[in-house]
Each structure stands twice: as C-alpha cells, then as structure tokens.
Design an enzyme around this catalytic site. Structure first.
Site, PDB file in Angstrom:
ATOM      1  N   HIS A 117     -11.292  22.342 -38.473  1.00 37.40           N
ATOM      2  CA  HIS A 117     -11.295  20.952 -38.006  1.00 37.40           C
ATOM      3  C   HIS A 117     -12.275  20.678 -36.866  1.00 37.40           C
ATOM      4  O   HIS A 117     -11.947  19.989 -35.894  1.00 37.40           O
ATOM      5  CB  HIS A 117      -9.873  20.524 -37.635  1.00 37.40           C
ATOM      6  CG  HIS A 117      -8.975  20.412 -38.848  1.00 37.40           C
ATOM      7  ND1 HIS A 117      -9.450  20.323 -40.134  1.00 37.40           N
ATOM      8  CD2 HIS A 117      -7.620  20.390 -38.970  1.00 37.40           C
ATOM      9  CE1 HIS A 117      -8.442  20.235 -40.988  1.00 37.40           C
ATOM     10  NE2 HIS A 117      -7.319  20.280 -40.306  1.00 37.40           N
ATOM     11  N   HIS A 193      -6.914  12.507 -41.598  1.00 38.52           N
ATOM     12  CA  HIS A 193      -5.837  13.497 -41.704  1.00 38.52           C
ATOM     13  C   HIS A 193      -4.451  12.862 -41.508  1.00 38.52           C
ATOM     14  O   HIS A 193      -3.599  13.409 -40.799  1.00 38.52           O
ATOM     15  CB  HIS A 193      -6.063  14.618 -40.696  1.00 38.52           C
ATOM     16  CG  HIS A 193      -5.457  15.929 -41.083  1.00 38.52           C
ATOM     17  ND1 HIS A 193      -4.118  16.062 -41.403  1.00 38.52           N
ATOM     18  CD2 HIS A 193      -5.998  17.159 -41.215  1.00 38.52           C
ATOM     19  CE1 HIS A 193      -3.877  17.336 -41.696  1.00 38.52           C
ATOM     20  NE2 HIS A 193      -4.995  18.022 -41.595  1.00 38.52           N
ATOM     21  N   GLU A 323      -6.492  14.557 -48.092  1.00 40.05           N
ATOM     22  CA  GLU A 323      -7.721  14.382 -47.324  1.00 40.05           C
ATOM     23  C   GLU A 323      -8.908  14.466 -48.260  1.00 40.05           C
ATOM     24  O   GLU A 323      -9.278  15.556 -48.691  1.00 40.05           O
ATOM     25  CB  GLU A 323      -7.830  15.479 -46.263  1.00 40.05           C
ATOM     26  CG  GLU A 323      -6.638  15.600 -45.342  1.00 40.05           C
ATOM     27  CD  GLU A 323      -6.460  17.036 -44.861  1.00 40.05           C
ATOM     28  OE1 GLU A 323      -7.362  17.578 -44.216  1.00 40.05           O
ATOM     29  OE2 GLU A 323      -5.404  17.639 -45.166  1.00 40.05           O
TER      30      GLU A 323
END
Ligand code: NAG
Ligand code: NAG
Ligand code: NAG
Ligand code: NAG
Length: 358
Positions: A117, A193, A323
């Site tokens: 991430h 997300h 996602e």
C-alpha cells in the site's frame, strides 16, 4: 442510464485533464458531505477517503454500508486504510524493490520483507488538498489532490494525484483516480480501499452476501500473498464467482478467506467493464462495480478486529473490499499489465458504483 453514467465518468476525466493542479487551499483535515436523492456520502481529505455511504434498503430504511470510525483519529489508528485512496502503488511489491530503466529502487518494507500500500506513509496516510467541492445540486462532487515528491516512500519522480468523487443520477457513485508523472517514469497503482457491508456496517458478517466476479482467471500467490506470476483459471477452485453465489459458500476451503487479485474478463483494452456485483438479500441492496482497470482485489477482511463506528466491533469477514486495480507486484512481473506511468501520459482509473435494491 448505465451508458450515460459511463460517458459521464469519461467526460469528468476529460475536464480533469484540462484543469491544472494548483495549490491554493490550506491542508486542514475536514469532513465533507455529498448528497443526491436518497444517497449521502461523507469523505475526508485525510487519505482522500470515504467516511460513510448512506442509502436506503429495500424497505426505504437508510443505513451506512461503509465500515469506518466516528473520528479521524479512528481512521489514523486503524491498521487498514478504511475507505482511502491507496498509493503510490497499492497492494504488494515483493522484497520491497523493483528495477526501472536500469535503476534499482529500494522501498521501505512494511509487510514482512515486502512493501504494501505504498509504504508505511502511503497516500492513505497523508493530508490531501480539497480542490473543488459541490455538496449538492445536479452533480455533487469533491476533488482531492496530492503532490507526491521525488523519492517519497522510495518512488521515483514527482507525481500529481487527483481523486474525484461524484454522485450521478440513480444512486451512482463515480470515483476517478488520476496521476501525472512530472519528471520521471514511475509505477502507479491507485485503489479505493472501502470495506463494504451491504446489510449495514454494523450488521455482522458478509458471508451470506451473494457475489459475482467477472473474471475467468486469477493470479495465485505464495504464503506471503506475493503473486507467483501465473494467471490461472478459476474453474474448479473456490475463486470461481463467474456465477453468483454467497461469499461464504466455499470460504472454508481457504486458510482465512479471500485476498486475491482477479484478472477481469475483457481486459486488454481500457474500456469500462463489469468487475463485480454484490447482492445482500436481507437488505435487498445491490452494488455493481464497473471499471477500466485490468484487475480487482477481492478481500474478505480476514483478520479484522477493531472497534468501529458507534462502538460496533468489526470482526473477521465483517466487510468486503473490491479494489479495482493493476495486478499486485506488477513491477516485478513483466507478463503482468504494466503499471509504469511516463511523463506526458497520465494514469486514469475509473471506478463506477451502481447501487439499487431488489
Ligand atoms: C427515496 O426513498 C423513498 C423511500 O424509499 C422513495 O419513495 C423515493 O422515490 C426515493 N427518492 C429518490 C430520489 O430516489
Ligand atoms: C488511537 O490510539 C491512541 C493511542 O493508542 C488511543 O489513545 C486512542 O484512544 C485511539 N483513538 C481512537 C479513536 O481509536
Ligand atoms: C526476510 O528475509 C530474510 C532474508 O532472506 C529472511 O531470513 C527472513 O525470514 C524474511 N522475513 C520475513 C518476515 O519473511
Ligand atoms: C531512462 O534513462 C535514460 C538514461 O538515464 C533517460 O535519458 C530517460 O529519460 C529515462 N527514461 C525515463 C522514462 O525515465
């Protein structure tokens, strides 16, 4: 109507491409609301994120279907990026490094030896600027921008990023995520997300929700969730959601649950295509996701354990994430669709949600 919305999403992108990204407004953390008809959505510039999404069930009763927290501090504390725009490269990069144009880039590792991430302080943990805010009217919209500097979290080059949230007719939410490399080529993979529970954020688990994922193939991973590089058929695996069935129907065949990237059918072009449809029979709520991205990560919040909005305990499988994205670790897999964004050729990610009730 779907076609109209899709065209509309595209026209927003065209407008965005023409607008220059300047730096006028102060970077205070705020909460902003968009409202249209029976749908209302709260957002914050901390991570350019969804705070809540309230809409009616089949009996007209309104409920919030986005997991989250009552305060910004709650979002800051959380170990997952609830509702946020994740980047510069969402999902995993193996061994926290990649080579681009002959240079090896070393990144901070924040998931064992891998980077996840965008690193320890990715885009979900920075304060974005608020560029445009129309809370209601015909086309409610908010734009968040962020200037990521050369070398930030180890990535090359300055990058201008813009996430826009727009409410369209008929309970549709359009998210566009755009990035412009200013001086160096760089990998980019922005995702939203959000953790969804169509029965309501505080309704328990999502195992009885029915899901269809428009993908005949997925990218298997090793035990650390790094793709092996293969793209294999979903046939005769618990990953086969080509026909709608409940999330829980085969989840026990997996160690903890789903956390996997699907290669969406009809990719290879950047046309909008269906990614997934989720239907919760109890509330009647339906969520359809359309995107121009090649993949979608299906995650069933397998280790979730946190006190959320209203003090409700979010437990494993308390929400699901869809996602839309490029494939994980694509910088280290030349056979995956490239995530490299070059100066002069912006990245544009469209994610269109269509909500209804049945
Ligand atoms: C809002 O919800 C009410 C009750 O379910 C419904 O009657 C009405 O048509 C909805 N309005 C819009 C604009 O969707
Ligand atoms: C955030 O974490 C701090 C430090 O652990 C704690 O004191 C605070 O209560 C937490 N706040 C929320 C809203 O979770
Ligand atoms: C990280 O890599 C080192 C060296 O290869 C290895 O010994 C260690 O077990 C790895 N750590 C994790 C958490 O995978
Ligand atoms: C790749 O490296 C060469 C030589 O260092 C440089 O001229 C070129 O601009 C680089 N390309 C990109 C896309 O960064």
């Amino acid at each position: 109507m779907a076609r109209f919305a899709a065209l509309f999403c595209f026209s927003i992108l065209v407008v965005l491409q023409c607008a220059s990204i300047d730096s006028a407004m102060a970077e205070e953390i705020g909460i902003y609301e968009l409202k249209k008809g029976n749908l209302s959505m709260k957002l914050t510039n901390y991570g350019a994120r969804i705070v809540s999404l309230v809409l009616p069930d089949k009996n007209g009763k309104r409920g919030d279907i986005a997991l989250g927290f009552d305060t910004i501090q709650g979002f800051m504390n959380a170990s997952s990026p609830f509702g946020a725009t994740v980047g510069r490269v969402a999902n995993r990069i193996s061994k926290a490094q990649f080579t681009l144009n002959g240079t090896v880039y070393k990144l901070p590792a924040n998931s064992g030896n891998n980077t996840i991430h965008g690193g320890p302080i990715g885009f979900s943990k920075v304060v974005w600027k608020v560029k445009k805010y129309s809370p209601d009217g015909a086309i409610p919209r908010i734009d968040f921008t962020y200037h990521s500097f050369d070398g930030e979290q180890g990535f090359p080059g300055d990058l201008l990023v813009r996430t826009s949230y727009t409410l369209l007719g008929d309970n549709q939410v359009c998210i566009t995520m755009k990035a412009e490399a200013l001086n160096k080529a760089t990998p980019v993979n922005l995702v939203n997300h959000a953790f969804w529970n169509l029965g309501g954020h505080n309704s328990g688990d999502i195992l009885s929700e029915k899901i269809q994922i428009f993908a005949s193939h997925y990218t298997p991973t090793d035990s650390k969730l790094i793709p092996t590089g293969e793209i294999v058929t979903v046939k005769e695996t618990p990953y086969d959601f080509l026909t709608a069935r409940t999330v829980g129907s085969r989840i026990n065949e997996l160690p903890k649950g789903y956390d996997i990237n699907y290669a969406l059918d009809g990719s290879g072009s950047s046309r909008l295509k269906k990614a997934a449809i989720v239907h919760d029979e109890k509330s009647g709520r339906v969520m359809e996701i359309v995107t121009n991205q090649p993949g979608v990560q299906f995650f069933t919040s397998n280790t979730l354990n946190v006190k959320g909005k209203g003090g409700f305990m979010y437990k494993p499988h308390g929400g699901l994430c869809l996602e839309t994205q490029g494939f994980p670790d694509s910088v280290n897999h030349p056979n995956f669709p490239s995530q490299i964004v070059n100066p002069g050729k912006p990245y544009n990610h469209i994610m269109l949600f269509k909500f209804s009730t049945l």
